[in-house]
Design an enzyme around this catalytic site. Structure first.
Site, PDB file in Angstrom:
ATOM      1  N   VAL A  11       0.833  -1.211   0.000  1.00 33.67           N
ATOM      2  CA  VAL A  11       0.000   0.000   0.000  1.00 33.67           C
ATOM      3  C   VAL A  11       0.864   1.255   0.000  1.00 33.67           C
ATOM      4  CG1 VAL A  11      -1.612   1.342   1.425  1.00 33.67           C
ATOM      5  CG2 VAL A  11      -2.018  -1.090   1.027  1.00 33.67           C
ATOM      6  N   LYS A  35      -6.385  -3.156  -5.280  1.00 40.07           N
ATOM      7  CA  LYS A  35      -6.290  -4.608  -5.410  1.00 40.07           C
ATOM      8  C   LYS A  35      -4.847  -4.942  -5.777  1.00 40.07           C
ATOM      9  CE  LYS A  35      -9.308  -4.667  -8.860  1.00 40.07           C
ATOM     10  NZ  LYS A  35      -9.861  -3.325  -8.880  1.00 40.07           N
ATOM     11  N   GLY A  43     -13.678 -21.528  -6.218  1.00 39.90           N
ATOM     12  CA  GLY A  43     -12.242 -21.818  -6.278  1.00 39.90           C
ATOM     13  C   GLY A  43     -11.766 -22.535  -5.039  1.00 39.90           C
ATOM     14  N   ARG A  92       0.925 -14.420   1.023  1.00 37.40           N
ATOM     15  CA  ARG A  92       0.314 -14.437   2.355  1.00 37.40           C
ATOM     16  C   ARG A  92      -1.034 -15.168   2.293  1.00 37.40           C
ATOM     17  NH1 ARG A  92       1.330  -8.150   4.045  1.00 37.40           N
ATOM     18  NH2 ARG A  92       1.073  -7.836   1.805  1.00 37.40           N
ATOM     19  N   CYS A 121      -5.401  -9.629   2.997  1.00 38.10           N
ATOM     20  CA  CYS A 121      -6.522  -8.806   3.462  1.00 38.10           C
ATOM     21  C   CYS A 121      -7.762  -9.602   3.873  1.00 38.10           C
ATOM     22  CB  CYS A 121      -6.884  -7.784   2.392  1.00 38.10           C
ATOM     23  SG  CYS A 121      -5.564  -6.575   2.147  1.00 38.10           S
ATOM     24  N   ASN A 163     -14.346  -5.471   2.271  1.00 40.32           N
ATOM     25  CA  ASN A 163     -13.620  -6.736   2.160  1.00 40.32           C
ATOM     26  C   ASN A 163     -14.471  -7.918   2.601  1.00 40.32           C
ATOM     27  OD1 ASN A 163     -11.411  -5.701   0.984  1.00 40.32           O
ATOM     28  ND2 ASN A 163     -10.029  -5.930   2.729  1.00 40.32           N
ATOM     29  N   LYS A 172     -14.153   0.071   5.148  1.00 39.82           N
ATOM     30  CA  LYS A 172     -13.105  -0.802   4.596  1.00 39.82           C
ATOM     31  C   LYS A 172     -13.390  -2.267   4.946  1.00 39.82           C
ATOM     32  CE  LYS A 172      -9.416  -2.480   2.937  1.00 39.82           C
ATOM     33  NZ  LYS A 172      -9.228  -2.644   1.504  1.00 39.82           N
ATOM     34  N   ILE A 201     -17.794 -13.841  -8.544  1.00 35.46           N
ATOM     35  CA  ILE A 201     -18.581 -15.016  -8.150  1.00 35.46           C
ATOM     36  C   ILE A 201     -17.944 -16.290  -8.709  1.00 35.46           C
ATOM     37  CG2 ILE A 201     -20.782 -13.824  -7.727  1.00 35.46           C
ATOM     38  CD1 ILE A 201     -21.697 -14.846 -10.534  1.00 35.46           C
TER      39      ILE A 201
HETATM   40  N1  LIG Z   1      -1.912  -5.338   0.490  1.00 31.58           N
HETATM   41  C1  LIG Z   1      -3.105  -4.925   0.085  1.00 31.58           C
HETATM   42  O1  LIG Z   1      -3.620  -5.322  -0.965  1.00 31.58           O
HETATM   43  C2  LIG Z   1      -3.892  -3.932   0.921  1.00 31.58           C
HETATM   44  C3  LIG Z   1      -4.983  -3.276   0.350  1.00 31.58           C
HETATM   45  C4  LIG Z   1      -5.688  -2.347   1.123  1.00 31.58           C
HETATM   46  C5  LIG Z   1      -5.323  -2.133   2.435  1.00 31.58           C
HETATM   47  N2  LIG Z   1      -4.271  -2.808   2.979  1.00 31.58           N
HETATM   48  C6  LIG Z   1      -3.900  -2.515   4.361  1.00 31.58           C
HETATM   49  O2  LIG Z   1      -2.781  -1.622   4.342  1.00 31.58           O
HETATM   50  C7  LIG Z   1      -1.900  -1.895   5.442  1.00 31.58           C
HETATM   51  C8  LIG Z   1      -0.510  -2.184   4.922  1.00 31.58           C
HETATM   52  O3  LIG Z   1      -0.569  -3.374   4.138  1.00 31.58           O
HETATM   53  P1  LIG Z   1       0.643  -3.826   3.204  1.00 31.58           P
HETATM   54  O4  LIG Z   1       0.184  -5.050   2.483  1.00 31.58           O
HETATM   55  O5  LIG Z   1       1.141  -2.658   2.440  1.00 31.58           O
HETATM   56  O6  LIG Z   1       1.731  -4.209   4.332  1.00 31.58           O
HETATM   57  P2  LIG Z   1       3.233  -4.681   4.126  1.00 31.58           P
HETATM   58  O7  LIG Z   1       3.455  -5.716   5.168  1.00 31.58           O
HETATM   59  O8  LIG Z   1       3.488  -5.006   2.693  1.00 31.58           O
HETATM   60  O9  LIG Z   1       4.101  -3.381   4.473  1.00 31.58           O
HETATM   61  C9  LIG Z   1       4.166  -2.793   5.726  1.00 31.58           C
HETATM   62  C10 LIG Z   1       5.489  -2.031   5.839  1.00 31.58           C
HETATM   63  O10 LIG Z   1       5.454  -1.250   7.046  1.00 31.58           O
HETATM   64  C11 LIG Z   1       6.786  -1.244   7.566  1.00 31.58           C
HETATM   65  N3  LIG Z   1       6.784  -0.806   8.958  1.00 31.58           N
HETATM   66  C12 LIG Z   1       6.424  -1.494  10.079  1.00 31.58           C
HETATM   67  N4  LIG Z   1       6.551  -0.718  11.168  1.00 31.58           N
HETATM   68  C13 LIG Z   1       6.987   0.493  10.731  1.00 31.58           C
HETATM   69  C14 LIG Z   1       7.321   1.709  11.389  1.00 31.58           C
HETATM   70  N5  LIG Z   1       7.222   1.855  12.719  1.00 31.58           N
HETATM   71  N6  LIG Z   1       7.724   2.742  10.633  1.00 31.58           N
HETATM   72  C15 LIG Z   1       7.845   2.631   9.298  1.00 31.58           C
HETATM   73  N7  LIG Z   1       7.557   1.503   8.635  1.00 31.58           N
HETATM   74  C16 LIG Z   1       7.141   0.438   9.342  1.00 31.58           C
HETATM   75  C17 LIG Z   1       7.265  -2.655   7.311  1.00 31.58           C
HETATM   76  O11 LIG Z   1       8.677  -2.771   7.418  1.00 31.58           O
HETATM   77  C18 LIG Z   1       6.722  -2.916   5.915  1.00 31.58           C
HETATM   78  O12 LIG Z   1       7.663  -2.525   4.931  1.00 31.58           O
HETATM   79  C19 LIG Z   1      -2.551  -3.053   6.204  1.00 31.58           C
HETATM   80  O13 LIG Z   1      -3.346  -2.539   7.233  1.00 31.58           O
HETATM   81  C20 LIG Z   1      -3.418  -3.722   5.157  1.00 31.58           C
HETATM   82  O14 LIG Z   1      -4.505  -4.405   5.718  1.00 31.58           O
HETATM   83  C21 LIG Z   1      -3.530  -3.691   2.233  1.00 31.58           C
END
Ligand SMILES: NC(=O)c1ccc[n+]([C@@H]2O[C@H](COP(=O)([O-])OP(=O)(O)OC[C@H]3O[C@@H](n4cnc5c(N)ncnc54)[C@H](O)[C@@H]3O)[C@@H](O)[C@H]2O)c1
Length: 446
Positions: free
Chosen positions: A11, A157, A259, A334, A266, A214, A210, A256
């Site tokens: 993100v 996404k 799978g 994941r 998420c 999901n 949010k 739909i």
């Molecule tokens: N991946 C997706 O498709 C998606 C979509 C929408 C929302 N989200 C939400 O967004 C959030 C982030 O998801 P993601 O998949 O990007 O996570 P991620 O695990 O890919 O990345 C998180 C990053 O945060 C860093 N981090 C941790 N603690 C930190 C700190 N104190 N200071 C600075 N950086 C720090 C980590 O080192 C890592 O690089 C989550 O809450 C997730 O649910 C994810």
């Protein structure tokens, strides 16, 4: 605008690069030194279509920067995004320790007014916790500084993250402050030209939106998987049923597909987290619990097909797997169904030969080197002398394979298709024993 993004993950990195691409001055802060060093060398930590050139371009232009220096990051941005992970803790609730740590960091170093934007997916009430943390640290520092905490959940996404960020369906913003609304309008103006995409609401509603989104998507998947299980037992074909219901515009064709269960970073954690949130307010979320339970069982389906086919004797068998990521166009593994399958196969003494167009490095990182895992260089070499092929992810390159090659390379013409890519009747004509999801004639009753 001057923007800081805490967390350079799926993100944070995408959001930062997209904001820089329209002219905002963005600094990304992460605690992972290697990640920051690599990004500065042009090495992008994740696979996401279109991301590498975007990061290269914006980094070169000077509008995107990376650092582990949190103080410098806090000083830089008038707007501070929190985009760190919110993994499940033991009971499935969202673990907010990373979010709260960033809030503390911002409060420790801020010297002027800040807008703190929560982009991580966080339970209702988190903005209050972030506000309380910043207030208490500022009180300890004995300074009075203005700040606002905004909820601005991300709906991108994986696999289409860059285009989703550039052209969002909606930009949900939870705030009661008119000044913050104005600042957010300015921040997102480049993405809001075609039509109004910003939906302002109160903070709690934004946080819940949010999870509701999901959970709705996860519900659609589990619903179809439940129908596919019924179709198997009743001798119906779920693919015919899918077309039959999708044609109703109130239902629609999107999302739909039956799978081998939903995965990713998420849906599993967000459904669990909302279940826990509900329990905390003494509400039994019967539907969400069922969604999770259906998915839990669905993820065992591919292994069950294999187990049944080989009459429970998988020890020493070699199983080819096509697709490791939880969905196509990403390297994210994941909660991927392939992981559940591989781990069950290893438990049963089987050997895995796997291929994925993008997730092999990630697989290596997760499982390391082991005797019962071969990561094959091509989808064809994964088949060599395997006793069956299982398709876990619907990458395009698996959709029209050369069945003669598959038949030649495999010891047995057994194909287990977790994504319903092929027609059971045509697979039968080709001489394959073919198991799919919810397709009457492919079911082997036990
Ligand atoms: N991946 C997706 O498709 C998606 C979509 C929408 C929302 N989200 C939400 O967004 C959030 C982030 O998801 P993601 O998949 O990007 O996570 P991620 O695990 O890919 O990345 C998180 C990053 O945060 C860093 N981090 C941790 N603690 C930190 C700190 N104190 N200071 C600075 N950086 C720090 C980590 O080192 C890592 O690089 C989550 O809450 C997730 O649910 C994810």
């Amino acid at each position: 605008m001057k923007v800081t993004v805490f967390g350079i993950g799926y993100v944070g990195l995408v959001q930062a690069a997209v904001l820089a691409s329209v002219g905002h001055d963005v600094v990304c802060v992460d605690i992972d030194q290697a990640k920051v060093d690599n990004l500065k060398k042009g090495l992008i930590p994740i696979y996401e279509p279109g991301l590498t050139p975007l990061v290269e371009e914006t980094y070169k232009s000077g509008l995107l920067n990376f650092t582990t220096d949190a103080k410098a990051g806090v000083e830089h941005g008038d707007v501070q995004f929190i985009a760190v992970g919110t993994p499940p803790d033991e009971d499935g609730s969202a673990d907010l320790k990373y979010v709260v740590t960033v809030a503390e960091t911002i409060a420790t170093h801020m010297t002027n007014a800040k807008i703190v934007i929560n982009k991580s997916t966080v339970p209702v009430g988190t903005a209050d916790k972030v506000t309380a943390k910043i207030t208490s640290v500022l009180a300890t520092r004995k300074v009075e500084l203005e700040f606002n905490v905004v909820s601005n959940p991300e709906f991108l996404k994986e696999g289409a993250a860059v285009s989703d960020c550039k052209k969002p369906d909606r930009i949900v913003i939870g705030t009661d402050s008119e000044d913050v609304k104005e600042a957010m309008r300015e921040l997102y103006a480049p993405f809001n030209r075609n039509h109004e995409r910003i939906i302002f609401m109160d903070v709690r509603s934004a946080e819940l939106t949010k999870y509701a989104a999901n959970c709705m998507l996860a519900t659609k998947i589990s619903f179809m998987n439940e129908m596919s299980n019924l179709a198997e037992l009743l001798g119906a074909d779920i693919e015919a049923v899918r077309h039959g219901i999708g044609s109703d515009s109130r239902i629609g064709y999107q999302f739909i597909y039956p799978g081998c269960g939903y995965g990713g970073s998420c849906f599993p954690k967000d459904v669990q987290a909302l279940v826990q949130t509900a329990h905390k307010v003494n509400y039994k979320p019967a539907l969400l619990e069922a969604v999770e339970s259906v998915n839990f069982h669905q993820k065992k389906k591919l292994f069950t097909h294999l187990h049944n086919h080989f009459s429970g004797d998988l020890a020493g068998k070699t199983i080819a797997i096509w697709g490791l990521s939880f969905k196509p166009q990403t390297d994210d593994m994941r909660e991927a169904p392939a992981r559940e399958l591989m781990e069950a196969l290893w438990q049963a003494g089987a050997i895995v030969q796997a291929y994925d167009p993008e997730a092999m490095e990630e697989c290596q990182r997760i499982y390391g080197t082991r005797n019962d895992l071969t990561l094959a260089g091509t989808k064809e070499s994964a088949l060599k002398n395997a006793d069956a092929l299982v398709i876990c992810t619907e990458w395009s390159q698996f959709k029209a394979p050369d069945f003669d090659t598959i038949a030649q390379q495999l010891n047995n013409k057994v194909l287990i298709d977790g994504r319903n890519l092929f027609e059971p009747s045509s697979m039968k004509k080709k001489g394959f024993t073919y198991y799919a999801i919810g397709r009457g004639e492919s079911v082997k009753k036990v």
